[in-house]
Design an enzyme around this catalytic site. Structure first.
Site, short mmCIF file in Angstrom:
data_model
loop_
_atom_site.label_atom_id
_atom_site.label_comp_id
_atom_site.label_asym_id
_atom_site.label_seq_id
_atom_site.Cartn_x
_atom_site.Cartn_y
_atom_site.Cartn_z
CD GLU A 50 -0.31 -1.22 3.20
OE1 GLU A 50 -0.13 -2.23 2.48
OE2 GLU A 50 -0.37 -1.26 4.44
CG ASN A 51 5.04 0.93 0.61
OD1 ASN A 51 4.46 -0.10 0.30
ND2 ASN A 51 6.35 1.01 0.64
#
Lengths: 220, 222
Positions: A50-51
């Site tokens: 998700e980064n």
């Protein structure tokens, strides 16, 4: 391997068998991260981080770390050929927009309605929710992978007492004692770990649950 | 047209006590550490900092927390920086926790001229407390308001002298969103290249959004 490690390996191996070829998958930090090491033969999935990328690969060889390539826990990882990078808005558009098939997360508590508490213990531990609320709401399928109890105290409860990560979003709970589905009419034990009895599962669970007629033995 | 390139001391003169500052990065990856060095040197304090997280005690936004330069942080995660938790519990620091995807969209909305966003994230949790719930086609969404800042401090891999930016790998994260959501945008970059050498299709943040470019600083602690 000690008993706890064996138990954790059983959990991640069983979760890995839930993943289907072509799935887009987001793994939480900690125990869920290890699911990536146990994909069944012939199953290829796309891991999302998700980064900001898809195509998350294994940890690099020592000395090969790239400071700009880390997972959501800031650990060095790799991006596989075919991977793609993007900003946080696109990353969460993928998550919320239904483009992530499965997320695997840990839990502090999960209850008979599929409510999940995983992000804070008031007055004790307030790390923040990070991406967990979006992942739980947005992923098509939410799998909780956790040890059945916290040092003997049940983590599967009738109703979560801790602040929720998301309401009624959990689909499947995998522990070292068995596999439970969250259905509209409550929890159903669908698989049980080798050597464990249903009574033992009941003793370690603080929520009512049903047992399917064709209860299977949980395969690692 | 090379006027945008400046030193961090010069660029950070614009940052004053009490301002709201956006700082890019995810657990300090993609955080402009040189600009944070500059803030620490400048003595500026009482900041409201918007970022993904408070990094670590010795990396990223966490260094501003440790030096007690923040009055509030608006972030999705503080678990990797015990000092944030300590200051939060002692009442020295206000910590507003926001789901990461919501934070990204609030910043995007702030830069995109939107009045807010509707998200299902947080419904049925403490995040929904005090917020307007809007029903669309039978489904509940939270109305989350846009975020803007006085200054955004961002980190890019390459810039040309017009401020066009290219980010690298997972260091992109919140940086391009913040570049749109602040009155003044200062970018710290690894490399400055001549105008025309970046393929226009490869540019991730158009230079018109970037006010100042500060070279280097990638090596925190050097």
């Amino acid at each position: 391997m000690d008993a706890r490690e064996q138990m954790r390996e059983l959990i991640v191996r069983r979760v890995a068998r839930e993943l289907k070829d072509g799935d887009v998958v987001n793994l939480g930090i900690g125990l869920p991260t290890k699911v990536a090491n146990h994909l069944p033969e012939g199953v290829e999935v796309i891991f999302q981080s998700e980064n900001g990328f898809v195509g998350l690969g294994p940890a690099p060889e020592p000395g090969e770390e790239d400071p700009d390539v880390v997972n959501a826990g800031a650990q060095p990882v790799t991006i596989l050929p075919g991977g793609a990078c993007f900003c946080s808005a696109t990353s969460f558009a993928l998550i919320r927009g239904g483009h992530v098939d499965v997320t695997v997360l840990g839990a502090l508590e999960v209850d008979q309605y599929g409510n999940l508490a995983s992000w804070m213990i008031p007055g004790k531990l307030v790390p923040g929710m990070g991406g967990a609320m979006d992942l739980t709401v947005g992923a098509k399928r939410v799998i909780v992978a956790m040890e059945h109890t916290n040092k003997g105290r049940p983590k599967i409860v009738a109703e979560c007492q801790l602040p929720l990560t998301a309401a009624r979003e959990v689909d499947l709970i995998v522990t070292e004692m068995g596999v439970m589905e969250v259905r509209p009419d409550g929890l159903w034990l669908v698989e049980i770990a080798p050597g464990i009895t249903v009574d033992e599962v009941r003793a370690a669970t603080a929520a009512p649950f049903n047992v399917v007629d064709d209860l299977k033995v949980m395969q690692a | 047209m090379g006027k945008k390139v400046t030193t961090r001391q010069e660029a950070l003169k614009a940052v004053r006590d009490g301002m709201t500052i956006m700082i890019g990065g995810f657990l300090a990856v993609g955080t402009p550490e040189g600009l944070i060095d500059g803030l620490l040197e400048s003595g500026v304090r009482d900041l409201v900092v918007i970022g993904n997280d408070t990094g670590f005690v010795d990396k990223g936004i966490g260094r501003l927390v440790v030096a007690k330069r923040c009055r509030e942080v608006i972030v999705s995660h503080v678990g990797t920086n015990p000092e944030t938790g300590r200051q939060m519990n002692s009442g020295e620091l206000k910590v507003t926790l926001v789901p990461q995807g919501t934070l990204a969209e609030q910043v995007r909305a702030g830069g995109a001229g939107l009045g807010g966003i509707l998200t299902p994230t947080g419904i049925g949790t403490v995040v929904a407390e005090g917020k307007q719930v809007v029903q669309v086609a039978g489904k509940d969404y939270l109305l989350e308001l846009p975020l803007r800042a006085d200054v955004a401090l961002i980190k890019a891999h390459k810039a040309d002298e017009k401020g066009n930016l290219v980010y690298r790998r997972s260091a992109r994260n919140f940086n391009p969103l913040m570049a749109m959501a602040a009155d003044l945008v200062i970018a710290e970059v690894d490399e400055i290249v001549p105008v025309g050498s970046l393929d226009p299709d490869a540019i991730m943040t158009p230079g018109l959004l970037v006010d100042m470019i500060v070279p280097g600083g990638a090596c925190h602690g050097c």
